[in-house]
Design a protein around this motif. Structure first.
Motif, PDB file in Angstrom:
ATOM      1  N   ARG A 135       0.851  -1.190   0.000  1.00 38.37           N
ATOM      2  CA  ARG A 135       0.000   0.000   0.000  1.00 38.37           C
ATOM      3  C   ARG A 135       0.882   1.233   0.000  1.00 38.37           C
ATOM      4  O   ARG A 135       1.756   1.370   0.854  1.00 38.37           O
ATOM      5  CB  ARG A 135      -0.903   0.002   1.218  1.00 38.37           C
ATOM      6  CG  ARG A 135      -1.963  -1.053   1.159  1.00 38.37           C
ATOM      7  CD  ARG A 135      -3.047  -0.786   2.214  1.00 38.37           C
ATOM      8  NE  ARG A 135      -4.108  -1.743   2.084  1.00 38.37           N
ATOM      9  CZ  ARG A 135      -4.132  -2.935   2.664  1.00 38.37           C
ATOM     10  NH1 ARG A 135      -3.117  -3.310   3.418  1.00 38.37           N
ATOM     11  NH2 ARG A 135      -5.146  -3.755   2.504  1.00 38.37           N
ATOM     12  N   ARG A 136       0.616   2.119  -0.930  1.00 39.60           N
ATOM     13  CA  ARG A 136       1.380   3.369  -1.026  1.00 39.60           C
ATOM     14  C   ARG A 136       0.428   4.553  -0.921  1.00 39.60           C
ATOM     15  O   ARG A 136      -0.584   4.594  -1.590  1.00 39.60           O
ATOM     16  CB  ARG A 136       2.095   3.441  -2.366  1.00 39.60           C
ATOM     17  CG  ARG A 136       3.091   2.352  -2.583  1.00 39.60           C
ATOM     18  CD  ARG A 136       3.652   2.413  -4.009  1.00 39.60           C
ATOM     19  NE  ARG A 136       4.491   1.271  -4.290  1.00 39.60           N
ATOM     20  CZ  ARG A 136       4.098   0.171  -4.899  1.00 39.60           C
ATOM     21  NH1 ARG A 136       2.864   0.046  -5.299  1.00 39.60           N
ATOM     22  NH2 ARG A 136       4.922  -0.826  -5.101  1.00 39.60           N
ATOM     23  N   GLN A 137       0.790   5.495  -0.051  1.00 43.58           N
ATOM     24  CA  GLN A 137       0.069   6.755   0.057  1.00 43.58           C
ATOM     25  C   GLN A 137       1.102   7.839   0.275  1.00 43.58           C
ATOM     26  O   GLN A 137       1.673   7.941   1.365  1.00 43.58           O
ATOM     27  CB  GLN A 137      -0.922   6.733   1.216  1.00 43.58           C
ATOM     28  CG  GLN A 137      -2.154   5.921   0.958  1.00 43.58           C
ATOM     29  CD  GLN A 137      -3.161   6.072   2.084  1.00 43.58           C
ATOM     30  OE1 GLN A 137      -2.797   6.293   3.228  1.00 43.58           O
ATOM     31  NE2 GLN A 137      -4.428   5.966   1.754  1.00 43.58           N
ATOM     32  N   GLY A 138       1.359   8.614  -0.746  1.00 45.89           N
ATOM     33  CA  GLY A 138       2.387   9.645  -0.642  1.00 45.89           C
ATOM     34  C   GLY A 138       3.729   9.015  -0.336  1.00 45.89           C
ATOM     35  O   GLY A 138       4.201   8.148  -1.051  1.00 45.89           O
ATOM     36  N   HIS A 139       4.338   9.429   0.763  1.00 49.82           N
ATOM     37  CA  HIS A 139       5.634   8.878   1.156  1.00 49.82           C
ATOM     38  C   HIS A 139       5.498   7.623   2.019  1.00 49.82           C
ATOM     39  O   HIS A 139       6.491   6.985   2.352  1.00 49.82           O
ATOM     40  CB  HIS A 139       6.448   9.931   1.922  1.00 49.82           C
ATOM     41  CG  HIS A 139       6.808  11.107   1.078  1.00 49.82           C
ATOM     42  ND1 HIS A 139       7.684  11.013   0.023  1.00 49.82           N
ATOM     43  CD2 HIS A 139       6.398  12.398   1.112  1.00 49.82           C
ATOM     44  CE1 HIS A 139       7.809  12.196  -0.543  1.00 49.82           C
ATOM     45  NE2 HIS A 139       7.032  13.056   0.098  1.00 49.82           N
ATOM     46  N   ASP A 140       4.278   7.278   2.382  1.00 47.58           N
ATOM     47  CA  ASP A 140       4.037   6.112   3.227  1.00 47.58           C
ATOM     48  C   ASP A 140       3.963   4.855   2.364  1.00 47.58           C
ATOM     49  O   ASP A 140       3.330   4.844   1.310  1.00 47.58           O
ATOM     50  CB  ASP A 140       2.731   6.288   3.999  1.00 47.58           C
ATOM     51  CG  ASP A 140       2.556   5.255   5.089  1.00 47.58           C
ATOM     52  OD1 ASP A 140       3.567   4.732   5.589  1.00 47.58           O
ATOM     53  OD2 ASP A 140       1.393   4.977   5.437  1.00 47.58           O
ATOM     54  N   TYR A 141       4.609   3.803   2.805  1.00 51.44           N
ATOM     55  CA  TYR A 141       4.617   2.528   2.094  1.00 51.44           C
ATOM     56  C   TYR A 141       4.481   1.422   3.131  1.00 51.44           C
ATOM     57  O   TYR A 141       5.325   1.282   4.009  1.00 51.44           O
ATOM     58  CB  TYR A 141       5.926   2.371   1.310  1.00 51.44           C
ATOM     59  CG  TYR A 141       6.063   1.039   0.606  1.00 51.44           C
ATOM     60  CD1 TYR A 141       5.577   0.862  -0.679  1.00 51.44           C
ATOM     61  CD2 TYR A 141       6.659  -0.033   1.242  1.00 51.44           C
ATOM     62  CE1 TYR A 141       5.699  -0.357  -1.322  1.00 51.44           C
ATOM     63  CE2 TYR A 141       6.786  -1.257   0.614  1.00 51.44           C
ATOM     64  CZ  TYR A 141       6.303  -1.413  -0.670  1.00 51.44           C
ATOM     65  OH  TYR A 141       6.420  -2.621  -1.292  1.00 51.44           O
ATOM     66  N   ARG A 142       3.414   0.668   3.048  1.00 56.05           N
ATOM     67  CA  ARG A 142       3.174  -0.408   4.014  1.00 56.05           C
ATOM     68  C   ARG A 142       3.105  -1.738   3.290  1.00 56.05           C
ATOM     69  O   ARG A 142       2.625  -1.827   2.167  1.00 56.05           O
ATOM     70  CB  ARG A 142       1.887  -0.156   4.773  1.00 56.05           C
ATOM     71  CG  ARG A 142       1.992   1.105   5.591  1.00 56.05           C
ATOM     72  CD  ARG A 142       0.768   1.350   6.412  1.00 56.05           C
ATOM     73  NE  ARG A 142       0.901   2.639   7.050  1.00 56.05           N
ATOM     74  CZ  ARG A 142       0.986   2.791   8.352  1.00 56.05           C
ATOM     75  NH1 ARG A 142       0.949   1.760   9.148  1.00 56.05           N
ATOM     76  NH2 ARG A 142       1.112   3.999   8.865  1.00 56.05           N
ATOM     77  N   LEU A 143       3.558  -2.754   3.989  1.00 51.31           N
ATOM     78  CA  LEU A 143       3.603  -4.102   3.436  1.00 51.31           C
ATOM     79  C   LEU A 143       2.896  -5.043   4.395  1.00 51.31           C
ATOM     80  O   LEU A 143       3.048  -4.932   5.620  1.00 51.31           O
ATOM     81  CB  LEU A 143       5.067  -4.519   3.260  1.00 51.31           C
ATOM     82  CG  LEU A 143       5.349  -5.887   2.669  1.00 51.31           C
ATOM     83  CD1 LEU A 143       4.790  -6.001   1.258  1.00 51.31           C
ATOM     84  CD2 LEU A 143       6.858  -6.124   2.649  1.00 51.31           C
ATOM     85  N   SER A 144       2.099  -5.956   3.850  1.00 55.22           N
ATOM     86  CA  SER A 144       1.427  -6.946   4.695  1.00 55.22           C
ATOM     87  C   SER A 144       1.202  -8.220   3.890  1.00 55.22           C
ATOM     88  O   SER A 144       1.348  -8.237   2.668  1.00 55.22           O
ATOM     89  CB  SER A 144       0.093  -6.401   5.217  1.00 55.22           C
ATOM     90  OG  SER A 144      -0.772  -6.092   4.155  1.00 55.22           O
ATOM     91  N   VAL A 145       0.858  -9.273   4.606  1.00 52.84           N
ATOM     92  CA  VAL A 145       0.429 -10.511   3.970  1.00 52.84           C
ATOM     93  C   VAL A 145      -0.999 -10.778   4.420  1.00 52.84           C
ATOM     94  O   VAL A 145      -1.373 -10.466   5.551  1.00 52.84           O
ATOM     95  CB  VAL A 145       1.349 -11.710   4.303  1.00 52.84           C
ATOM     96  CG1 VAL A 145       2.706 -11.535   3.666  1.00 52.84           C
ATOM     97  CG2 VAL A 145       1.502 -11.908   5.797  1.00 52.84           C
ATOM     98  N   VAL A 146      -1.793 -11.328   3.508  1.00 57.38           N
ATOM     99  CA  VAL A 146      -3.196 -11.589   3.778  1.00 57.38           C
ATOM    100  C   VAL A 146      -3.482 -13.053   3.456  1.00 57.38           C
ATOM    101  O   VAL A 146      -3.083 -13.551   2.403  1.00 57.38           O
ATOM    102  CB  VAL A 146      -4.111 -10.681   2.932  1.00 57.38           C
ATOM    103  CG1 VAL A 146      -5.574 -10.997   3.168  1.00 57.38           C
ATOM    104  CG2 VAL A 146      -3.819  -9.221   3.205  1.00 57.38           C
ATOM    105  N   ALA A 147      -4.157 -13.729   4.354  1.00 55.41           N
ATOM    106  CA  ALA A 147      -4.616 -15.104   4.132  1.00 55.41           C
ATOM    107  C   ALA A 147      -5.655 -15.440   5.185  1.00 55.41           C
ATOM    108  O   ALA A 147      -5.591 -14.945   6.320  1.00 55.41           O
ATOM    109  CB  ALA A 147      -3.458 -16.092   4.203  1.00 55.41           C
TER     110      ALA A 147
END
Length: 92
Positions: free
Chosen positions: A49-61
């Motif tokens: 997920r990217r929003q401006g300078h923010d970048y988040r990473l996750s795993v979904v299951a």
């Protein structure tokens, strides 16, 4: 067995990822203790997920989303996402 591990200074915490026997295991350690997760590797989706300078990473299951890469900079998270996708896609 395929393993991917990220680590920061022990004062902050660590994350360990293992893909083996069609299972994806995550261990996240920090100041508040250790959390462990296990899921079917075939069902895991890596989400960026990217929003401006923010970048988040996750795993979904299995209806659960787990934030990963917390102890990494943005470039490290991008590299982790690529490696996890590659390892999960190969059916390890």
């Amino acid at each position: 067995m395929t393993g991917v591990q990220t680590c920061a200074l022990p004062i902050w915490g660590y994350e360990r990822f293992v893909i083996a026997d069609r299972r994806f295991r995550i261990e996240i350690g920090g100041l508040r203790g250790v959390a462990k997760y296990e899921m079917n590797a075939a069902w895991v989706k890596v989400v960026e997920r990217r929003q401006g300078h923010d970048y988040r990473l996750s795993v979904v299951a299995h209806g659960r989303e787990i934030a990963i890469g917390r102890y990494m900079d943005i470039e490290g998270r991008r590299e982790l996402a690529a490696v996890l996708r590659e390892k999960l896609d190969c059916g390890a």
